[in-house]
Design a protein around this motif. Sequence first.
Motif, PDB file in Angstrom:
ATOM      1  N   ALA A 332      20.548 -11.200  14.543  1.00 52.59           N
ATOM      2  CA  ALA A 332      19.952 -12.533  14.662  1.00 52.59           C
ATOM      3  C   ALA A 332      20.866 -13.514  15.387  1.00 52.59           C
ATOM      4  O   ALA A 332      20.380 -14.440  16.045  1.00 52.59           O
ATOM      5  CB  ALA A 332      19.603 -13.061  13.267  1.00 52.59           C
ATOM      6  N   ASP A 333      22.192 -13.335  15.288  1.00 49.15           N
ATOM      7  CA  ASP A 333      23.117 -14.256  15.950  1.00 49.15           C
ATOM      8  C   ASP A 333      23.443 -13.824  17.381  1.00 49.15           C
ATOM      9  O   ASP A 333      24.337 -14.398  18.016  1.00 49.15           O
ATOM     10  CB  ASP A 333      24.413 -14.399  15.139  1.00 49.15           C
ATOM     11  N   GLY A 334      22.740 -12.834  17.894  1.00 50.11           N
ATOM     12  CA  GLY A 334      22.916 -12.445  19.287  1.00 50.11           C
ATOM     13  C   GLY A 334      24.002 -11.418  19.537  1.00 50.11           C
ATOM     14  O   GLY A 334      24.266 -11.079  20.696  1.00 50.11           O
ATOM     15  N   ARG A 335      24.610 -10.903  18.498  1.00 49.54           N
ATOM     16  CA  ARG A 335      25.657  -9.891  18.678  1.00 49.54           C
ATOM     17  C   ARG A 335      25.048  -8.483  18.687  1.00 49.54           C
ATOM     18  O   ARG A 335      24.055  -8.229  18.029  1.00 49.54           O
ATOM     19  CB  ARG A 335      26.707  -9.992  17.560  1.00 49.54           C
ATOM     20  N   ALA A 336      25.692  -7.599  19.438  1.00 44.15           N
ATOM     21  CA  ALA A 336      25.234  -6.211  19.478  1.00 44.15           C
ATOM     22  C   ALA A 336      25.368  -5.611  18.087  1.00 44.15           C
ATOM     23  O   ALA A 336      26.441  -5.639  17.487  1.00 44.15           O
ATOM     24  CB  ALA A 336      26.036  -5.427  20.498  1.00 44.15           C
ATOM     25  N   ASP A 337      24.284  -5.056  17.577  1.00 44.58           N
ATOM     26  CA  ASP A 337      24.264  -4.513  16.222  1.00 44.58           C
ATOM     27  C   ASP A 337      24.150  -2.992  16.229  1.00 44.58           C
ATOM     28  O   ASP A 337      24.777  -2.311  15.426  1.00 44.58           O
ATOM     29  CB  ASP A 337      23.089  -5.125  15.460  1.00 44.58           C
ATOM     30  N   ARG A 338      23.331  -2.443  17.163  1.00 41.03           N
ATOM     31  CA  ARG A 338      23.140  -1.005  17.271  1.00 41.03           C
ATOM     32  C   ARG A 338      23.098  -0.608  18.744  1.00 41.03           C
ATOM     33  O   ARG A 338      22.532  -1.330  19.563  1.00 41.03           O
ATOM     34  CB  ARG A 338      21.835  -0.559  16.601  1.00 41.03           C
ATOM     35  N   VAL A 339      23.692   0.536  19.041  1.00 40.45           N
ATOM     36  CA  VAL A 339      23.634   1.096  20.388  1.00 40.45           C
ATOM     37  C   VAL A 339      23.148   2.529  20.265  1.00 40.45           C
ATOM     38  O   VAL A 339      23.707   3.313  19.495  1.00 40.45           O
ATOM     39  CB  VAL A 339      25.011   1.057  21.086  1.00 40.45           C
ATOM     40  N   TRP A 340      22.103   2.862  21.021  1.00 42.65           N
ATOM     41  CA  TRP A 340      21.544   4.211  21.030  1.00 42.65           C
ATOM     42  C   TRP A 340      22.007   4.906  22.298  1.00 42.65           C
ATOM     43  O   TRP A 340      21.777   4.410  23.410  1.00 42.65           O
ATOM     44  CB  TRP A 340      20.021   4.155  20.966  1.00 42.65           C
ATOM     45  N   LEU A 341      22.670   6.071  22.148  1.00 36.12           N
ATOM     46  CA  LEU A 341      23.245   6.739  23.308  1.00 36.12           C
ATOM     47  C   LEU A 341      23.399   8.232  23.054  1.00 36.12           C
ATOM     48  O   LEU A 341      23.134   8.723  21.957  1.00 36.12           O
ATOM     49  CB  LEU A 341      24.608   6.121  23.664  1.00 36.12           C
ATOM     50  N   SER A 342      23.852   8.929  24.086  1.00 35.28           N
ATOM     51  CA  SER A 342      24.212  10.349  23.973  1.00 35.28           C
ATOM     52  C   SER A 342      25.596  10.528  24.568  1.00 35.28           C
ATOM     53  O   SER A 342      25.781  10.397  25.778  1.00 35.28           O
ATOM     54  CB  SER A 342      23.198  11.237  24.701  1.00 35.28           C
ATOM     55  N   ALA A 343      26.568  10.820  23.702  1.00 38.98           N
ATOM     56  CA  ALA A 343      27.924  11.056  24.197  1.00 38.98           C
ATOM     57  C   ALA A 343      27.985  12.333  25.018  1.00 38.98           C
ATOM     58  O   ALA A 343      28.812  12.462  25.924  1.00 38.98           O
ATOM     59  CB  ALA A 343      28.901  11.129  23.024  1.00 38.98           C
ATOM     60  N   GLN A 344      27.096  13.289  24.716  1.00 40.90           N
ATOM     61  CA  GLN A 344      27.111  14.564  25.420  1.00 40.90           C
ATOM     62  C   GLN A 344      26.672  14.414  26.872  1.00 40.90           C
ATOM     63  O   GLN A 344      27.303  14.940  27.792  1.00 40.90           O
ATOM     64  CB  GLN A 344      26.194  15.566  24.707  1.00 40.90           C
ATOM     65  N   THR A 345      25.585  13.667  27.126  1.00 39.64           N
ATOM     66  CA  THR A 345      25.072  13.511  28.487  1.00 39.64           C
ATOM     67  C   THR A 345      25.586  12.247  29.169  1.00 39.64           C
ATOM     68  O   THR A 345      25.520  12.139  30.386  1.00 39.64           O
ATOM     69  CB  THR A 345      23.537  13.467  28.460  1.00 39.64           C
ATOM     70  N   GLY A 346      26.064  11.288  28.405  1.00 40.16           N
ATOM     71  CA  GLY A 346      26.535  10.025  28.975  1.00 40.16           C
ATOM     72  C   GLY A 346      25.482   8.947  29.004  1.00 40.16           C
ATOM     73  O   GLY A 346      25.792   7.793  29.346  1.00 40.16           O
ATOM     74  N   ALA A 347      24.251   9.267  28.662  1.00 40.51           N
ATOM     75  CA  ALA A 347      23.182   8.265  28.681  1.00 40.51           C
ATOM     76  C   ALA A 347      23.468   7.161  27.663  1.00 40.51           C
ATOM     77  O   ALA A 347      23.663   7.435  26.483  1.00 40.51           O
ATOM     78  CB  ALA A 347      21.840   8.921  28.374  1.00 40.51           C
ATOM     79  N   GLY A 348      23.492   5.930  28.129  1.00 43.41           N
ATOM     80  CA  GLY A 348      23.686   4.788  27.241  1.00 43.41           C
ATOM     81  C   GLY A 348      25.127   4.443  26.937  1.00 43.41           C
ATOM     82  O   GLY A 348      25.393   3.448  26.255  1.00 43.41           O
ATOM     83  N   VAL A 349      26.091   5.234  27.422  1.00 39.34           N
ATOM     84  CA  VAL A 349      27.498   4.929  27.144  1.00 39.34           C
ATOM     85  C   VAL A 349      27.893   3.631  27.840  1.00 39.34           C
ATOM     86  O   VAL A 349      28.722   2.860  27.330  1.00 39.34           O
ATOM     87  CB  VAL A 349      28.404   6.108  27.576  1.00 39.34           C
ATOM     88  N   GLY A 350      27.301   3.367  29.010  1.00 38.35           N
ATOM     89  CA  GLY A 350      27.548   2.089  29.674  1.00 38.35           C
ATOM     90  C   GLY A 350      27.113   0.911  28.824  1.00 38.35           C
ATOM     91  O   GLY A 350      27.729  -0.157  28.858  1.00 38.35           O
ATOM     92  N   LEU A 351      26.039   1.096  28.053  1.00 36.55           N
ATOM     93  CA  LEU A 351      25.585   0.033  27.166  1.00 36.55           C
ATOM     94  C   LEU A 351      26.605  -0.238  26.060  1.00 36.55           C
ATOM     95  O   LEU A 351      26.742  -1.364  25.591  1.00 36.55           O
ATOM     96  CB  LEU A 351      24.238   0.409  26.556  1.00 36.55           C
ATOM     97  N   LEU A 352      27.302   0.798  25.625  1.00 40.27           N
ATOM     98  CA  LEU A 352      28.351   0.593  24.622  1.00 40.27           C
ATOM     99  C   LEU A 352      29.474  -0.251  25.207  1.00 40.27           C
ATOM    100  O   LEU A 352      30.006  -1.149  24.529  1.00 40.27           O
ATOM    101  CB  LEU A 352      28.883   1.940  24.141  1.00 40.27           C
ATOM    102  N   ARG A 353      29.851   0.027  26.442  1.00 39.73           N
ATOM    103  CA  ARG A 353      30.867  -0.820  27.086  1.00 39.73           C
ATOM    104  C   ARG A 353      30.389  -2.267  27.151  1.00 39.73           C
ATOM    105  O   ARG A 353      31.156  -3.198  26.920  1.00 39.73           O
ATOM    106  CB  ARG A 353      31.164  -0.298  28.491  1.00 39.73           C
TER     107      ARG A 353
END
Length: 445
Positions: A332-353
């Motif tokens: 609710a305060d605008g902070r990242a709370d959850r990140v959905w990704l795949s460490a194996q394929t790399g999909a979404g790892v950029g979103l974690l950064r």
Amino acid sequence: MIDRLRSGEHAILVCIGLGRTPDPDRVEEFTALAQSAGAEVLERLVVTRKSADPRYLLGSGKVSELRERVAATGADLVLVDHELSPSQERNLEQELKCRVLDRSGLILDIFAQRARSFEGKLQVELAQLQHLSTRLVRGWTHLERQKGGIGLRGPGETQLETDRRLVGRRIKTLNDRLDRVLVQRDTTRRDRQRRAVPTVALVGYTNAGKSTLFNRLTAAEAFAADQLFATLDPTVRRLGVAAGLDIALADTVGFVRDLPHELVAAFRSTLQEARDADLLLHVIDAADPERAERIAQVDHVLDSIGAGDLPQIAIYNKIDRTGEAPRIEFSADGRADRVWLSAQTGAGVGLLREALQGHFGRDLARLRVRVPARGGRARARFHEAGAVLAERVETDGGFELDVWMRRPDIERICREEGLDPPVAMPCLAESAFLQSTRISNVGNA
């Protein structure tokens, strides 16, 4: 020290539920633990009891049934998914004529196989000796025991006392060595704090993919495998998430339900990386049907080590197995709370950064710091942090630094070094900076 059979690794598993039927997921996890230790599982015996039998934990009828199954299958090891008292373990071994190991002993054996570093081996040996110290008595039952009276003191009692002294002495030596390791880790941790490098710790249930994610982010070569407790030794690497913003990323030991108290105590220096972190990345297996229970178990361990109140970002890993799309979910305060990704394929790892940038980048600021001629150490600290954008030498021999880093860290260094408070400069707005460095490509690593 203890006279026990050591012929093989063919095991029968005993999963016991007190007051209710054993959870099938727990049975599967215990099977995976046994296989991780190198056991060949011959059979599984699932038992439900209203209460524990003080002599065997199991009832006498189940003990007889188990004895028949051991003889029929040729098993040389029985693994019990429950905590056994020393007397229960001894009584079962006498009845079954084979080795008996409880859940704690099994996990300790896995840790002994996985430990690679000097510190890890010390921690595992300490935990094993603490576990063994309550079980020494059963190892000398084939010798005479003290019965009282002159001339009746047998060699068994003497050997038992000797073993207890030797084990106690070794435990003290290991604790002393681990204390020195802890001092070294504290020195490294203080050095990171002095250089204003935030620490981020990867935590989570064992086999959730922490080491795979760690390797993906840092290009490290930490051991990663699809097995429980694949890696034990903590690894810390520096990771740049934005210009002027580096973090220290720590890969920690995985958690599991009913983690033996001896391990929690022995791995205190490893777990301290999580306890002293500025942010926890809680890695969760998104494909695990029991993930809600896993999350609760990890949170319980974090509470027990004093890390329950630290800020967290939940990392839902292995979305390549679920079909989920990579994404960030915000609180609710605008902070990242959850990140959905795949460490194996790399999909979404950029979103974690991007989430890390958003978490730490909010405090980024460009400030002007006045350093007098005698403030060489303060000037060096800003340069070590890679935060100096520009530097001007003044007529009195002092320096004026344009510094770009987290505002709390700038103010802390100025306070510790006795400098005047920093002055804000007209500069690129923080939001514009973050926008310029944002990694928006979902598939990028």
